[in-house]
Every structure is written in C-alpha cells, then in structure tokens.
Design a protein around this motif. Structure first.
Motif, PDB file in Angstrom:
ATOM      1  N   LEU B  24     -19.104 107.428 151.698  1.00  0.00           N
ATOM      2  CA  LEU B  24     -19.792 107.435 150.413  1.00  0.00           C
ATOM      3  C   LEU B  24     -18.806 106.918 149.355  1.00  0.00           C
ATOM      4  O   LEU B  24     -17.603 107.134 149.470  1.00  0.00           O
ATOM      5  CB  LEU B  24     -20.236 108.859 150.047  1.00  0.00           C
ATOM      6  CG  LEU B  24     -21.350 109.445 150.908  1.00  0.00           C
ATOM      7  CD1 LEU B  24     -21.519 110.917 150.622  1.00  0.00           C
ATOM      8  CD2 LEU B  24     -22.649 108.718 150.655  1.00  0.00           C
ATOM      9  N   GLY B  25     -19.318 106.256 148.345  1.00  0.00           N
ATOM     10  CA  GLY B  25     -18.442 105.767 147.277  1.00  0.00           C
ATOM     11  C   GLY B  25     -17.588 104.596 147.710  1.00  0.00           C
ATOM     12  O   GLY B  25     -16.467 104.424 147.246  1.00  0.00           O
ATOM     13  N   ILE B  26     -18.108 103.777 148.625  1.00  0.00           N
ATOM     14  CA  ILE B  26     -17.334 102.637 149.134  1.00  0.00           C
ATOM     15  C   ILE B  26     -17.160 101.576 148.045  1.00  0.00           C
ATOM     16  O   ILE B  26     -16.153 100.881 147.984  1.00  0.00           O
ATOM     17  CB  ILE B  26     -18.046 102.016 150.357  1.00  0.00           C
ATOM     18  CG1 ILE B  26     -18.089 103.019 151.504  1.00  0.00           C
ATOM     19  CG2 ILE B  26     -17.369 100.742 150.811  1.00  0.00           C
ATOM     20  CD1 ILE B  26     -16.768 103.313 152.105  1.00  0.00           C
ATOM     21  N   CYS B  27     -18.175 101.477 147.157  1.00  0.00           N
ATOM     22  CA  CYS B  27     -18.133 100.414 146.145  1.00  0.00           C
ATOM     23  C   CYS B  27     -16.881 100.505 145.266  1.00  0.00           C
ATOM     24  O   CYS B  27     -16.116  99.558 145.188  1.00  0.00           O
ATOM     25  CB  CYS B  27     -19.408 100.426 145.315  1.00  0.00           C
ATOM     26  SG  CYS B  27     -19.355  99.345 143.913  1.00  0.00           S
ATOM     27  N   PRO B  28     -16.619 101.665 144.609  1.00  0.00           N
ATOM     28  CA  PRO B  28     -15.377 101.735 143.838  1.00  0.00           C
ATOM     29  C   PRO B  28     -14.146 101.698 144.737  1.00  0.00           C
ATOM     30  O   PRO B  28     -13.097 101.201 144.335  1.00  0.00           O
ATOM     31  CB  PRO B  28     -15.480 103.073 143.096  1.00  0.00           C
ATOM     32  CG  PRO B  28     -16.491 103.849 143.815  1.00  0.00           C
ATOM     33  CD  PRO B  28     -17.441 102.872 144.423  1.00  0.00           C
ATOM     34  N   PHE B  29     -14.280 102.220 145.949  1.00  0.00           N
ATOM     35  CA  PHE B  29     -13.148 102.238 146.879  1.00  0.00           C
ATOM     36  C   PHE B  29     -12.655 100.814 147.148  1.00  0.00           C
ATOM     37  O   PHE B  29     -11.462 100.548 147.212  1.00  0.00           O
ATOM     38  CB  PHE B  29     -13.595 102.902 148.185  1.00  0.00           C
ATOM     39  CG  PHE B  29     -12.527 102.976 149.252  1.00  0.00           C
ATOM     40  CD1 PHE B  29     -11.369 103.699 149.032  1.00  0.00           C
ATOM     41  CD2 PHE B  29     -12.678 102.322 150.455  1.00  0.00           C
ATOM     42  CE1 PHE B  29     -10.395 103.777 150.004  1.00  0.00           C
ATOM     43  CE2 PHE B  29     -11.705 102.391 151.423  1.00  0.00           C
ATOM     44  CZ  PHE B  29     -10.561 103.122 151.193  1.00  0.00           C
ATOM     45  N   LEU B  30     -13.594  99.870 147.284  1.00  0.00           N
ATOM     46  CA  LEU B  30     -13.190  98.483 147.522  1.00  0.00           C
ATOM     47  C   LEU B  30     -12.975  97.739 146.214  1.00  0.00           C
ATOM     48  O   LEU B  30     -12.170  96.821 146.128  1.00  0.00           O
ATOM     49  CB  LEU B  30     -14.259  97.749 148.350  1.00  0.00           C
ATOM     50  CG  LEU B  30     -14.438  98.256 149.775  1.00  0.00           C
ATOM     51  CD1 LEU B  30     -15.561  97.507 150.444  1.00  0.00           C
ATOM     52  CD2 LEU B  30     -13.170  98.108 150.571  1.00  0.00           C
ATOM     53  N   GLY B  31     -13.713  98.155 145.171  1.00  0.00           N
ATOM     54  CA  GLY B  31     -13.679  97.384 143.928  1.00  0.00           C
ATOM     55  C   GLY B  31     -12.490  97.666 143.049  1.00  0.00           C
ATOM     56  O   GLY B  31     -11.918  96.758 142.464  1.00  0.00           O
ATOM     57  N   VAL B  32     -12.111  98.944 142.932  1.00  0.00           N
ATOM     58  CA  VAL B  32     -11.091  99.301 141.932  1.00  0.00           C
ATOM     59  C   VAL B  32      -9.787  99.737 142.587  1.00  0.00           C
ATOM     60  O   VAL B  32      -9.026 100.484 142.013  1.00  0.00           O
ATOM     61  CB  VAL B  32     -11.614 100.423 141.009  1.00  0.00           C
ATOM     62  CG1 VAL B  32     -10.956 100.328 139.647  1.00  0.00           C
ATOM     63  CG2 VAL B  32     -13.113 100.345 140.844  1.00  0.00           C
ATOM     64  N   SER B  33      -9.537  99.266 143.813  1.00  0.00           N
ATOM     65  CA  SER B  33      -8.323  99.736 144.475  1.00  0.00           C
ATOM     66  C   SER B  33      -7.249  98.665 144.549  1.00  0.00           C
ATOM     67  O   SER B  33      -6.369  98.723 145.376  1.00  0.00           O
ATOM     68  CB  SER B  33      -8.666 100.243 145.882  1.00  0.00           C
ATOM     69  OG  SER B  33      -9.254  99.222 146.631  1.00  0.00           O
ATOM     70  N   LYS B  34      -7.319  97.677 143.639  1.00  0.00           N
ATOM     71  CA  LYS B  34      -6.315  96.612 143.726  1.00  0.00           C
ATOM     72  C   LYS B  34      -4.976  97.055 143.157  1.00  0.00           C
ATOM     73  O   LYS B  34      -3.929  96.652 143.619  1.00  0.00           O
ATOM     74  CB  LYS B  34      -6.812  95.371 142.977  1.00  0.00           C
ATOM     75  CG  LYS B  34      -7.638  94.469 143.881  1.00  0.00           C
ATOM     76  CD  LYS B  34      -7.943  93.157 143.211  1.00  0.00           C
ATOM     77  CE  LYS B  34      -8.876  92.323 144.088  1.00  0.00           C
ATOM     78  NZ  LYS B  34      -9.741  91.476 143.307  1.00  0.00           N
ATOM     79  N   LYS B  35      -5.025  97.878 142.103  1.00  0.00           N
ATOM     80  CA  LYS B  35      -3.776  98.336 141.480  1.00  0.00           C
ATOM     81  C   LYS B  35      -3.733  99.859 141.538  1.00  0.00           C
ATOM     82  O   LYS B  35      -4.751 100.522 141.343  1.00  0.00           O
ATOM     83  CB  LYS B  35      -3.736  97.904 140.009  1.00  0.00           C
ATOM     84  CG  LYS B  35      -3.663  96.412 139.827  1.00  0.00           C
ATOM     85  CD  LYS B  35      -2.204  95.978 139.637  1.00  0.00           C
ATOM     86  CE  LYS B  35      -2.012  94.505 139.915  1.00  0.00           C
ATOM     87  NZ  LYS B  35      -2.833  93.666 139.044  1.00  0.00           N
ATOM     88  N   THR B  36      -2.551 100.407 141.779  1.00  0.00           N
ATOM     89  CA  THR B  36      -2.449 101.855 141.950  1.00  0.00           C
ATOM     90  C   THR B  36      -2.868 102.599 140.688  1.00  0.00           C
ATOM     91  O   THR B  36      -3.570 103.607 140.766  1.00  0.00           O
ATOM     92  CB  THR B  36      -1.005 102.244 142.315  1.00  0.00           C
ATOM     93  OG1 THR B  36      -0.562 101.369 143.333  1.00  0.00           O
ATOM     94  CG2 THR B  36      -0.953 103.669 142.804  1.00  0.00           C
ATOM     95  N   ASP B  37      -2.470 102.104 139.486  1.00  0.00           N
ATOM     96  CA  ASP B  37      -2.785 102.867 138.274  1.00  0.00           C
ATOM     97  C   ASP B  37      -4.290 102.893 138.007  1.00  0.00           C
ATOM     98  O   ASP B  37      -4.836 103.910 137.593  1.00  0.00           O
ATOM     99  CB  ASP B  37      -2.014 102.318 137.061  1.00  0.00           C
ATOM    100  CG  ASP B  37      -2.203 100.827 136.900  1.00  0.00           C
ATOM    101  OD1 ASP B  37      -2.585 100.184 137.899  1.00  0.00           O
ATOM    102  OD2 ASP B  37      -1.988 100.307 135.796  1.00  0.00           O
TER     103      ASP B  37
END
Lengths: 276, 197
Positions: B24-37
């Motif tokens: 669940l919540g794959i969209c932000p998991f793939l979308g907003v995980s480029k930078k750690t902050d």
C-alpha cells in the motif's frame, strides 16, 4: 426503505459537518496573500523547475515580494521577458538572464580531417559510431551524420562540410542535441561566455597533428598566456574554467592550431531583447 | 497490556510493513524517494496523517456506523472524513505553524487520499483493535512507512551512480530494487512472534 434513508441521512450529516468545519476554518484561518506576490506568480512560467534556487515558482515569487532578493533574472525558462515583467511589478531594475546555448566542440571538417573508411549505412551518427568509431580518422570528433540536427526542435543546427554548427541566435538551450550526440561533443554553455575550445580529442599532441590540422595538440600555450589561469590542459585537451575566464581572448590569439574560438554566443532571448 | 502494544508496534513497523509487505502507498514510495530529506518529510507527514485519521475514524466507526448498522458505508465515509481532516489540518498549520506547514505543506495534499492512510484506518477496524491499540498500530505503520522510504531513498541515491542496461534505466531498475528491499524485510517474518512468545 428506512435503511436507505438512515444511510443517506448519516452520510449527508457527516458530509455537512465536514463542509461546515472546512467553511469555518477557511474563514478563520484565512492568510492574506501578498498582492505583489500574486502578480509575480502570474508572470512566472509555473514550471516549478527550481532553476532560480527557490522551492518552485511560489518560492521565488515570495522571495521577490518580500524583498529577500532583488535579482529579477533568476528565472531561466522565462528568460528576459519574465525578468522585465518582474522588474515592472517590483520596481526593481531588470537584469539580463543568463541563458544556455549549445556549442559543438569540434571544427574538424572534411578539409581538416581525413577519412579512414567509407561508410555506407544508415544516415545516423549513432550507427556510424558503432562501425569502428565512425569513418573519420579522429575518433573523438563530429561524425557529421546529423543526429543533433534531427532532434533540434528549432532547426538551429546545420551540417557543413561534415561538421555540425549551431546557430546560437536560434538555439534555445534545450540540450536535446547534447543528449543525442553519440560522441558527447555538444555541450551547453552560458551565453555570456565568449571563449570556446573547438576540439574534443583526448589523443596526444603528435597523434592529433597527424590526423587533424585543427585539433588541440596540448601544447599548453593557452595555459601559459592566460592572465587568470582559467585554461588548463587536462587529458591532452584545453579546458576553460568559465568562473575564472574574463573573455580576454589571449588563449585564442596564441593557439598555434586555432582551435580556441572567441565569438559571441548570444542566445535567442538576448537577441530579441536587443532588437527591442 | 504494554507487551501487547509493543508487539503491535513491532509487527506493524517490521513484519506487516505497509509498503514492503502489504504493497500500500506504492505511489509516494516510488515518487518521493529520490532524495533522503524529501523521503523523511513524506514519511513524517504520512505518520502524522495516519495518527489523526485513526483518531477521527475509529470513533466514527464505533459510535456512528456500527450503531446505525452502516458498516458497508465505511470506505466512502472514511475517505470523506480523512480528506476533510487533512484539509483542515493544512489550514491550521498554514495559519499557526507556517514553518511546519512549509516543510510538510507539499506532501499533505498528496496523501489526502493515499491508500496506505485509508488502509490503516480500515485495517484497525477489521483487526478489532480498541482505540489505544489502533493509535499504536497507526504510529507503527507510519514509522514503518518512514523506515521503508528512508531505506529506499538510500538505495536509490546509490543507484544513481550505477549504470544499468538501457532498457532497465529509470522505473524498471527502481522496481527491481524495491522488490529486493521488500525481500529483505521478509526476513523479519516470525521474529515478533518469537520475541513475545
């Protein structure tokens, strides 16, 4: 029937409560938006690219409206037009936007570099490169089959005598050609810089001299004559550090093969501004 | 009691991780995980929204829906309530805590209807948790999401430097990496049962 009615009533009640809460909240929590900020935001392109260094167009508009910055030229996609518009709204002085232009780092045309083979294949640099690194004797230089010309959306590139040339007056600095070039010899530079090394060969001087009359032979004359130490010969090719370069042209004057060029690479936006 | 709560917490963070084992919540998991902050900002926002969403939906389920025998309206009511809540919280933050609004602001509207948030609230009811257990479970799920985001952001930052084959560049290699991280989390299965046995 009553079951349906209860369901409708309960969900409608929850919806009404939610709506009321949001309505009250939007009145109570209203935060006035700076009028100037809104105007500036409307002028900005809204691409939220972050080239200005702020968090999107909203961030830049806010910084300008609140006087955190007086630079009107930070929006690169918007170019000089946006800079002028911002200057009108804020009353600041419009500053010139530094745009990027594509430049080809090779001048080894048919008269200067010999062929090592005859290529009769697909009309594409990428395909030609796969056959022994292209038909030219220089494995670093322009292949001349026009992959860059094909991707250029503005028709700013032409192939003359087997070497690509960019018309910087038309170039918008999108960088598609730099991506398409299999040799990686097209690069973007800021259009305020005027000095360009037009060779990409990493071969030793003697080897370059044998195959191209125009290639950098790594003689380091430019390095010695530069008043600001902006030129360095690295990997047998002169490299200019544009942070230090003062566009004096001493390196070009002293280059024995003439592979350093001094010219005006002003991009399309600057040209328009001048016309006005 | 406390032992049970800790078990719920550990289970939701590690074993039943919402991203890596429930998907669940794959969209932000793939979308907003480029930078750690950015991943941390998103993770904190999701944790926060999960907590307030549970605090609002649990009473609604037990005192309103169950009472009128409207359990079948759960999904639509929960979506409505969560969306309102997030909007409301965003307004409050904008007015009273501009600094916090600035750091969470971009992410809050994004997770209004995030399936992980809805999933937590629905699963709390389905698993028969009481209010305290539900809140602990939501906190655990949020932290699990945060953990997965930060770990994966680390993996992706490393991946930027790798040179995968042309056809794998971009999303495909990201999905492959996500599956490997997910496999790693599979190793936690069974740990909690044995710890609290």
């Amino acid at each position: 029937m009553t079951e349906v009615l209860t369901a409708v009533a309960v969900v409608a009640a929850i919806g009404a409560v939610c709506a009321a809460v949001l309505l009250v909240a939007s009145k109570l929590m209203f935060v006035p938006v700076n009028e100037k900020e809104k105007l500036i935001r409307d002028v900005l392109p809204g691409a939220n690219c972050g080239a200005c260094g702020y968090t999107g167009c909203d961030g830049y508009a806010k910084a300008l409206a609140e006087g955190q910055t007086d630079k009107t030229n930070l929006c690169v996609p918007g170019a000089d037009k946006v800079s002028n518009d911002i200057a009108q709204i804020t009353g600041l002085e419009a500053a010139d936007v530094v745009e990027m232009v594509a430049t080809v780092r090779c001048m080894g045309d048919c008269g200067k570099v010999g062929k090592k083979s005859q290529y009769r294949g697909a009309d594409s640099c990428a395909a030609a490169k796969m056959l022994f690194g292209g038909s030219s004797q220089c494995t670093y230089g322009c292949l001349g089959y026009g992959d860059c010309q094909k991707v250029c959306p503005n028709g700013a590139i032409c192939i003359e005598n087997g070497v690509a040339h960019v018309n910087t007056r038309i170039c918008t600095g999108c960088g598609l050609c730099a991506k398409a070039c299999p040799q990686g010899i097209i690069a973007l530079m800021e259009d305020v810089d005027k000095v360009l090394v037009t060779c990409s060969s990493k071969d030793k001087g003697a080897a370059v001299r044998k195959i191209c009359s125009h290639g950098c032979i790594a003689c380091k004359k430019c390095e010695k004559n530069c008043p600001t130490q902006a030129v360095k010969v690295e990997n047998n090719i002169a490299v200019i550090d544009y942070d230090k370069c003062i566009n004096c042209g001493e390196c070009a004057k002293n280059c024995p093969v003439g592979c350093i060029m001094v010219s005006d690479f002003s991009g399309i936006h600057r040209f328009e501004a001048k016309e006005e | 009691m406390l032992k049970g709560l800790i078990a719920i917490m550990m289970t939701s963070v590690l074993v039943n991780n919402y991203v890596l084992s429930k998907f669940l919540g794959i969209c932000p998991f793939l979308g907003v995980s480029k930078k750690t902050d950015q991943a941390v900002g998103m993770g904190v926002s999701v944790t926060f929204v999960m907590l307030i969403a549970t605090a609002a939906t649990w009473p609604i389920q037990h005192y309103l829906l169950n009472r009128f025998e409207l359990e079948y309206m759960q999904t639509i009511v929960f979506i409505l309530v969560i969306a309102t809540l997030v909007q409301f919280v965003e307004m409050v933050l904008k007015k009273h805590m501009p600094a916090l609004h600035k750091s969470l602001g971009v992410y809050l509207p994004l997770i209004t209807t995030n399936c992980a948030v809805l999933g937590v609230t629905v699963n709390n009811i389905k698993d028969g948790f009481n209010f305290v257990e539900s809140m602990v479970n939501s906190l655990g799920c949020g932290l699990g999401f945060l953990l997965a985001m930060v770990l994966f952001a680390g993996v992706r930052e490393k991946m930027e430097k790798a040179d995968p084959p042309e056809s794998f560049k971009g999303l495909p290699i990201t999905l492959v990496a996500a599956s490997i991280v997910s496999l790693a989390f599979y190793g936690f299965a069974g740990i909690v049962e044995n710890l609290f046995a």
